[in-house]
Write an enzyme that holds these catalytic residues in place. Structure first.
Site, short mmCIF file in Angstrom:
data_model
loop_
_atom_site.label_atom_id
_atom_site.label_comp_id
_atom_site.label_asym_id
_atom_site.label_seq_id
_atom_site.Cartn_x
_atom_site.Cartn_y
_atom_site.Cartn_z
N TYR A 208 -27.85 -48.85 -38.51
CA TYR A 208 -26.44 -48.60 -38.87
C TYR A 208 -25.55 -48.94 -37.67
O TYR A 208 -24.53 -49.63 -37.82
CB TYR A 208 -26.24 -47.15 -39.32
N SER B 12 -16.58 -48.21 -36.77
CA SER B 12 -17.08 -46.83 -36.58
C SER B 12 -17.26 -46.57 -35.09
O SER B 12 -17.43 -47.52 -34.30
CB SER B 12 -18.43 -46.67 -37.28
#
Ligand code: NDP
Ligand code: 8X3
Length: 261
Positions: A158, A145
């Site tokens: 995260y 990501s």
């Protein structure tokens, strides 16, 4: 795009979003598929659709990647099925849970993210890669990501989980050097899937607001990048693909029509 005829791909998190789109893209190039997720009925539906379109064949597994014994049983259980020779592993299963300042973070959410995004990815990789090495090679694609390259407000754990994936990409490349293992990281920015709905625990309005006024990537855009990486010649390893929406310049710089940050 090259052909994957005769190749077997194992895709985690195939019940939704990027994983489901990747399954379709790899099937379209001729791959045989092992597809897994916890919501197995969704994966079965996807497998039926792929096979009806002339793709596959598909083998469907109900699997929680956090459950190491279950991952081992699932991989071992492929023996003799015709799906055991995994050429491509797409570690896609993952999630964000919550968006809170670190000092207010929820311990349960932290466990879910780290157990899935980091330890789940490790579980599957550890149990699949030795077979690849024994067969002479393979390709691991990790879905990272932009959050593995930047840290944004309240993204803390995260982001840490995706930074860990970024470290593990490099680690796997180094540790398998000389064994014909390719390791690719596909790192997207905002992609409209069920990701935000999961992050905000089913709050559809809050999830929709993530993509307000901007054009996000689609799951198919990311799948296309995966497909491109895995169809390069065997001597070419695409190490990283950072795939951003045109409307996004960083985790926090998003162009939204109608104003807003
Ligand atoms: P979705 O929520 O649409 O899909 C997530 C998938 O992961 C589902 O198939 C889900 O299946 C699976 N999954 C979650 N936990 C587990 C588990 N414990 N065991 C097995 N499967 C699991 O989100 P995306 O498609 O967007 O997310 C896919 C990946 O892409 C994730 O790693 C995410 O971090 C990453 N990503 C997403 C971006 C985005 O903006 N959407 C941007 C950058 C990266 P089930 O619940 O049925 O088990
Ligand atoms: C998902 C993209 O920006 O929500 O990895 O972290 S973001």
């Amino acid at each position: 795009m090259g052909s994957l005829a005769g190749r077997t791909a194992f895709v985690t998190g195939a019940s939704s979003g990027i994983g489901a789109a990747t399954a379709r893209a790899l099937a379209g190039a001729g791959a045989r598929l092992v597809l897994c997720a916890r919501r197995v009925e969704r994966v079965e539906e996807l497998a039926r659709a792929i096979e009806a379109d002339g793709g596959g064949p598909c083998r469907v597994l109900a699997l929680d990647v956090r459950d190491r014994d279950a991952v081992r049983a699932a991989v071992d259980g492929l023996a003799g099925t015709g799906f055991e020779a995994i050429d491509i592993l797409v570690n896609n299963a993952g999630l964000a849970a919550g968006l809170d300042p670190l000092q207010e973070g929820d311990f349960g959410n932290w466990d879910r993210m780290l157990d899935t995004n980091v330890k789940g990815l490790l579980n599957v990789t550890r149990l699949v890669v030795p077979g690849m090495i024994a067969r002479g090679g393979g390709h691991v694609v990790n879905i990272g990501s932009i959050a593995g390259r930047e840290v944004y407000p309240a993204g803390n754990v995260y982001c840490a989980s995706k930074h860990a994936v970024r470290a593990l990409n490099r680690a796997l490349r180094i540790d398998t050097l000389g064994k014909n293992i390719r390791v690719t990281s596909v790192d997207p920015g905002l992609v409209e899937t069920e990701f935000a709905l999961v992050r905000f625990d089913g709050d559809a309005d809050r999830a929709k607001a993530v993509y307000r006024g901007m054009q996000p990537l689609t799951a198919a855009d990311v799948a296309d990048a995966v497909l491109w990486a895995v169809t390069r010649p065997a001597h070419v390893n695409v190490e990283e693909i950072l795939l951003m929406p045109t409307d996004q310049a960083s985790s926090v710089h998003v162009h939204r029509r109608g104003g807003g940050a």
